[in-house]
Design an enzyme around this catalytic site. Structure first.
Site, PDB file in Angstrom:
ATOM      1  N   SER A   1     -57.202  26.764  32.198  1.00  0.00           N
ATOM      2  CA  SER A   1     -58.118  27.694  31.163  1.00  0.00           C
ATOM      3  C   SER A   1     -58.909  28.474  32.172  1.00  0.00           C
ATOM      4  O   SER A   1     -59.529  27.892  33.092  1.00  0.00           O
ATOM      5  CB  SER A   1     -58.957  26.700  30.442  1.00  0.00           C
ATOM      6  OG  SER A   1     -59.927  27.589  29.490  1.00  0.00           O
ATOM      7  N   CYS A   2     -58.858  29.870  32.216  1.00  0.00           N
ATOM      8  CA  CYS A   2     -59.194  30.585  33.118  1.00  0.00           C
ATOM      9  C   CYS A   2     -59.948  31.965  32.417  1.00  0.00           C
ATOM     10  O   CYS A   2     -60.179  31.929  31.151  1.00  0.00           O
ATOM     11  CB  CYS A   2     -57.940  31.216  34.016  1.00  0.00           C
ATOM     12  SG  CYS A   2     -56.824  30.011  34.440  1.00  0.00           S
ATOM     13  N   GLY A   3     -60.341  32.964  33.256  1.00  0.00           N
ATOM     14  CA  GLY A   3     -61.048  33.908  32.953  1.00  0.00           C
ATOM     15  C   GLY A   3     -60.255  35.244  33.315  1.00  0.00           C
ATOM     16  O   GLY A   3     -59.569  35.416  34.668  1.00  0.00           O
TER      17      GLY A   3
END
Length: 275
Positions: free
Chosen positions: A32-34
């Site tokens: 899960s990232c930006g």
């Protein structure tokens, strides 16, 4: 350093990932990232776009993660348009003149620190390119700042090199891109994981700088990004939170053409359906 020393206890690129054990199963990995994107809608390149993207990336530090040593990031990077002015200057220093923009390709490749292993990968890229009617006219060693890396990042730190690829005959851009795609795919499929070979990008229009870094480390590690002649009309940045996956250099994003936050809905068709 041998090509197999660091991969004896793991799997995947550079042996950076552990094998299935205990409660850990690589089949269950998610992340899960930006992701951030900035663009000049008129297509006008400038260095300020790149600098603004650095602020954007650093503002997503909370969307990434670090190891026990805060110098070890889960991965971060930036995709930008190929900076023709910068590349012209950089390759001129090596004694090579660039064709007009759009008539050559360049990208960043991860290679093994061991010279002998690295030369095998370089020879393979050149051989495959020639079979596709392409020519690797030059190789450029990308300057990096290893001093800022944490112990995990440094343990698998690759050599980063840029191939300058041109077509032996006049090609339409779409055909040139198609052959570059085949070159990238063949080179990666024909390389063993313990060769540390990985193509971050290899294209006519865009280039990716990434690694096992924190957001703030990206422009500090890749000094190319600090050069005022590095101009782009867009930048796509990514800060990785590996969640229950293991971070490694090649898993950093952006990928060749995109970046995502890991929240993809998918089904593993290799596994039998639940009763």
């Amino acid at each position: 350093m041998s090509a197999t020393t660091n991969s004896a206890c793991g799997y995947g690129w550079a042996g950076a990932l552990p094998a299935k054990q205990g409660l850990y199963d690589p089949a269950n990995e998610r992340d899960s990232c930006g992701v951030g994107f900035i663009i000049n809608i008129k297509g006008i390149p400038s260095h300020s776009i790149l600098r603004d993207s650095e602020d954007l990336l650093c503002n997503m530090t909370h969307r990434g993660a670090t190891g026990a040593d805060e110098r070890d990031g889960d991965g971060a990077g930036v995709m930008a348009a190929i900076p023709h002015k910068f590349m012209t200057k950089a390759f001129k220093e090596l004694g090579h003149s660039l064709p007009p923009a759009g008539h050559y390709a360049v990208g960043n490749l991860f290679l093994h620190p061991d010279e002998k292993v690295r030369q095998v990968s370089i020879a393979a890229v050149e051989r495959i390119a020639q079979s596709l009617g392409l020519q690797v006219a030059a190789w450029r060693l990308v300057p990096t700042n290893s001093e800022i890396l944490g112990p995990n990042g440094r343990s698998r730190e690759p050599i980063v090199m840029q191939p300058l690829v041109i077509a032996q005959d006049q090609l339409a851009e779409q055909e040139f891109q198609r052959r570059l795609f085949v070159l990238r795919k063949r080179a990666m499929h024909e390389s063993a994981p313990d060769s540390w070979f990985y193509v971050c990008s290899l294209a006519v229009r865009n280039i990716v700088y990434k690694g096992l870094l924190t957001p703030a480390q990206v422009p500090e590690y890749y000094t190319d990004l600090r050069d005022s002649t590095f101009e782009t009309h867009f930048a796509l940045v990514h800060s990785r939170f590996s969640t229950n996956t293991f971070p490694s250099w090649e898993r950093a994003q952006p990928f060749n053409w995109c970046a995502h936050n890991g929240k993809l809905i998918w089904a593993d068709k290799t596994q039998p359906a639940a009763p």
